[in-house]
Design a protein around this motif. Sequence first.
Motif, PDB file in Angstrom:
ATOM      1  N   ASP A  11       0.843  -1.184   0.000  1.00 27.37           N
ATOM      2  CA  ASP A  11       0.000   0.000   0.000  1.00 27.37           C
ATOM      3  C   ASP A  11       0.889   1.248   0.000  1.00 27.37           C
ATOM      4  O   ASP A  11       1.541   1.549   0.999  1.00 27.37           O
ATOM      5  CB  ASP A  11      -0.905  -0.015   1.223  1.00 27.37           C
ATOM      6  CG  ASP A  11      -1.819   1.187   1.328  1.00 27.37           C
ATOM      7  OD1 ASP A  11      -1.936   1.947   0.340  1.00 27.37           O
ATOM      8  OD2 ASP A  11      -2.422   1.374   2.400  1.00 27.37           O
ATOM      9  N   GLU A  13       0.183   4.328   0.182  1.00 30.53           N
ATOM     10  CA  GLU A  13      -0.205   5.348   1.163  1.00 30.53           C
ATOM     11  C   GLU A  13       0.494   5.134   2.498  1.00 30.53           C
ATOM     12  O   GLU A  13       0.785   6.083   3.212  1.00 30.53           O
ATOM     13  CB  GLU A  13      -1.721   5.353   1.356  1.00 30.53           C
ATOM     14  CG  GLU A  13      -2.461   6.003   0.208  1.00 30.53           C
ATOM     15  CD  GLU A  13      -3.934   6.150   0.491  1.00 30.53           C
ATOM     16  OE1 GLU A  13      -4.303   6.376   1.668  1.00 30.53           O
ATOM     17  OE2 GLU A  13      -4.710   6.039  -0.460  1.00 30.53           O
ATOM     18  N   SER A  16       3.763   7.083   2.347  1.00 28.58           N
ATOM     19  CA  SER A  16       3.711   8.453   1.825  1.00 28.58           C
ATOM     20  C   SER A  16       4.693   9.387   2.546  1.00 28.58           C
ATOM     21  O   SER A  16       5.105  10.398   2.000  1.00 28.58           O
ATOM     22  CB  SER A  16       2.298   9.015   1.909  1.00 28.58           C
ATOM     23  OG  SER A  16       1.877   9.062   3.267  1.00 28.58           O
TER      24      SER A  16
END
Length: 112
Positions: A11, A13, A16
């Motif tokens: 993932d 995200e 980030s």
Amino acid sequence: MTLRELINSVDAEHYSYSPLFQQLTTTKPEYGTNRHIQVSEADGNIIVSGVHVGSMGDILTYSIDVAPNLNVSKTQLLDAILKELSADGFSAPEQQDFWNGFDDLQKAKIIR
């Protein structure tokens, strides 16, 4: 699985906050070699080796060999690899200088 495949399977995200992850996602894989990233365990710690030889594009093509007795998730695996790649303990300017020069093929040839 290669480092590029691992990066694409998590993932984004979750990473980030990581400039290194962002740089790896935008780096073009290069020629590839028969080198491997070795992942094992010692004293309860995940040990990563084989990530400091070659350009960033080369490293993306390295296969990841996880010790058979080590049970880690893809996230834990990527966390350990990113920690090793980031040279944990260096200051932000030192890391920036390192990564700015890391894609310099002439510099990579000198190091090799």
